[in-house]
Design a protein around this motif. Structure first.
Motif, PDB file in Angstrom:
ATOM      1  N   TRP A  82       0.812  -1.223   0.000  1.00 49.46           N
ATOM      2  CA  TRP A  82       0.000   0.000   0.000  1.00 49.46           C
ATOM      3  C   TRP A  82       0.843   1.269   0.000  1.00 49.46           C
ATOM      4  O   TRP A  82       0.482   2.243  -0.660  1.00 49.46           O
ATOM      5  CB  TRP A  82      -0.996  -0.009   1.168  1.00 49.46           C
ATOM      6  CG  TRP A  82      -0.369   0.263   2.504  1.00 49.46           C
ATOM      7  CD1 TRP A  82       0.129  -0.653   3.369  1.00 49.46           C
ATOM      8  CD2 TRP A  82      -0.170   1.540   3.105  1.00 49.46           C
ATOM      9  NE1 TRP A  82       0.646  -0.035   4.475  1.00 49.46           N
ATOM     10  CE2 TRP A  82       0.467   1.323   4.344  1.00 49.46           C
ATOM     11  CE3 TRP A  82      -0.462   2.842   2.724  1.00 49.46           C
ATOM     12  CZ2 TRP A  82       0.815   2.361   5.200  1.00 49.46           C
ATOM     13  CZ3 TRP A  82      -0.116   3.882   3.586  1.00 49.46           C
ATOM     14  CH2 TRP A  82       0.511   3.637   4.804  1.00 49.46           C
ATOM     15  N   ALA A  85       2.245   1.988  -3.429  1.00 54.19           N
ATOM     16  CA  ALA A  85       1.124   2.386  -4.288  1.00 54.19           C
ATOM     17  C   ALA A  85       0.731   3.832  -4.000  1.00 54.19           C
ATOM     18  O   ALA A  85       0.410   4.600  -4.919  1.00 54.19           O
ATOM     19  CB  ALA A  85      -0.063   1.449  -4.077  1.00 54.19           C
ATOM     20  N   PHE A  86       0.744   4.219  -2.739  1.00 60.58           N
ATOM     21  CA  PHE A  86       0.450   5.598  -2.352  1.00 60.58           C
ATOM     22  C   PHE A  86       1.438   6.556  -3.018  1.00 60.58           C
ATOM     23  O   PHE A  86       1.054   7.603  -3.544  1.00 60.58           O
ATOM     24  CB  PHE A  86       0.502   5.716  -0.822  1.00 60.58           C
ATOM     25  CG  PHE A  86       0.217   7.086  -0.286  1.00 60.58           C
ATOM     26  CD1 PHE A  86      -1.034   7.667  -0.442  1.00 60.58           C
ATOM     27  CD2 PHE A  86       1.194   7.787   0.392  1.00 60.58           C
ATOM     28  CE1 PHE A  86      -1.305   8.926   0.068  1.00 60.58           C
ATOM     29  CE2 PHE A  86       0.935   9.046   0.915  1.00 60.58           C
ATOM     30  CZ  PHE A  86      -0.318   9.624   0.748  1.00 60.58           C
ATOM     31  N   VAL A  89       0.617   6.928  -6.698  1.00 68.25           N
ATOM     32  CA  VAL A  89      -0.556   7.784  -6.874  1.00 68.25           C
ATOM     33  C   VAL A  89      -0.175   9.247  -6.688  1.00 68.25           C
ATOM     34  O   VAL A  89      -0.543  10.107  -7.494  1.00 68.25           O
ATOM     35  CB  VAL A  89      -1.694   7.375  -5.913  1.00 68.25           C
ATOM     36  CG1 VAL A  89      -2.825   8.399  -5.918  1.00 68.25           C
ATOM     37  CG2 VAL A  89      -2.229   5.999  -6.277  1.00 68.25           C
ATOM     38  N   TRP A  98      -0.446  -2.240  -9.387  1.00 69.59           N
ATOM     39  CA  TRP A  98      -0.400  -2.390  -7.935  1.00 69.59           C
ATOM     40  C   TRP A  98      -0.659  -3.835  -7.552  1.00 69.59           C
ATOM     41  O   TRP A  98      -1.646  -4.432  -7.976  1.00 69.59           O
ATOM     42  CB  TRP A  98      -1.421  -1.491  -7.262  1.00 69.59           C
ATOM     43  CG  TRP A  98      -1.456  -1.604  -5.763  1.00 69.59           C
ATOM     44  CD1 TRP A  98      -0.425  -1.989  -4.937  1.00 69.59           C
ATOM     45  CD2 TRP A  98      -2.560  -1.349  -4.905  1.00 69.59           C
ATOM     46  NE1 TRP A  98      -0.824  -1.955  -3.626  1.00 69.59           N
ATOM     47  CE2 TRP A  98      -2.135  -1.576  -3.577  1.00 69.59           C
ATOM     48  CE3 TRP A  98      -3.878  -0.947  -5.132  1.00 69.59           C
ATOM     49  CZ2 TRP A  98      -2.975  -1.411  -2.491  1.00 69.59           C
ATOM     50  CZ3 TRP A  98      -4.702  -0.782  -4.039  1.00 69.59           C
ATOM     51  CH2 TRP A  98      -4.252  -1.008  -2.741  1.00 69.59           C
ATOM     52  N   VAL A 128      -5.578   4.853  -1.359  1.00 69.59           N
ATOM     53  CA  VAL A 128      -4.899   4.097  -2.421  1.00 69.59           C
ATOM     54  C   VAL A 128      -5.860   3.117  -3.077  1.00 69.59           C
ATOM     55  O   VAL A 128      -5.895   2.975  -4.295  1.00 69.59           O
ATOM     56  CB  VAL A 128      -3.661   3.356  -1.862  1.00 69.59           C
ATOM     57  CG1 VAL A 128      -3.110   2.372  -2.860  1.00 69.59           C
ATOM     58  CG2 VAL A 128      -2.599   4.360  -1.459  1.00 69.59           C
TER      59      VAL A 128
END
Length: 165
Positions: A82, A85-86, A89, A98, A128
């Motif tokens: 996560w 992925a954050f 983004v 992801w 996310v």
């Protein structure tokens, strides 16, 4: 193809998601792809046939270090977990993939000693999960169902179970 892996956990640091990412990076490298990894920690990866840059020793250190890093010029950005992925983004990079690694979407289990950190992790994780990715790779059916329940397109979700070498 030029591929960047964003991984909070990556060998030699322990973690199933990191081992999963390492094996994919290794196979892509063996197939002639230009692979780079941006991971947390300072321990080098011995004899890796691809570039591994370690930034930060904590989640916050990794977040700050990765946000300072130039993520442009790659054909694919593959975030594992996560927090990576954050970062993808926030940086607005595409195409991005992801792999949540078993985290059940929308119900982050904040196993933190500090309750504030647990709440922050839950909020960021849900942010996310709602973001758009070009592709999602899930390791279990529960994650796939979570993405579908959030309206993510089935044709962009790929399921691959974790395995053992």
């Amino acid at each position: 193809m030029k591929v960047l892996f964003l991984c909070e956990d990556f060998p030699p640091r322990s973690g199933g998601g990191g081992i999963h990412a390492y094996n994919i990076a290794l196979k892509l490298s063996e197939r002639g792809h230009d692979v780079s990894v941006l991971a947390a920690g300072y321990t080098p990866v011995p004899d890796a046939p691809f570039r591994v840059e370690k930034v930060g020793r904590s989640r916050l250190g990794y977040l700050v270090g990765a946000l300072r890093h130039d993520l442009t010029g790659y054909d694919v950005i593959h975030a594992h977990g996560w927090l990576p992925a954050f970062i993808a983004v926030l940086k607005g990079v595409h195409p991005r993939v992801w792999t949540p690694h078993g985290w059940h979407l929308g119900t982050i289990y904040a196993m933190e000693r500090n309750p504030l950190a647990g709440r922050l992790k839950a909020v960021l994780g849900r942010f996310v999960a709602r973001a758009d990715f070009d592709t999602w790779v899930v390791v279990c059916e529960a994650c796939r169902q979570g993405l579908l329940a959030m309206g993510k397109p089935d044709e962009r979700i790929y399921k691959t179970s974790n395995g053992a070498d």
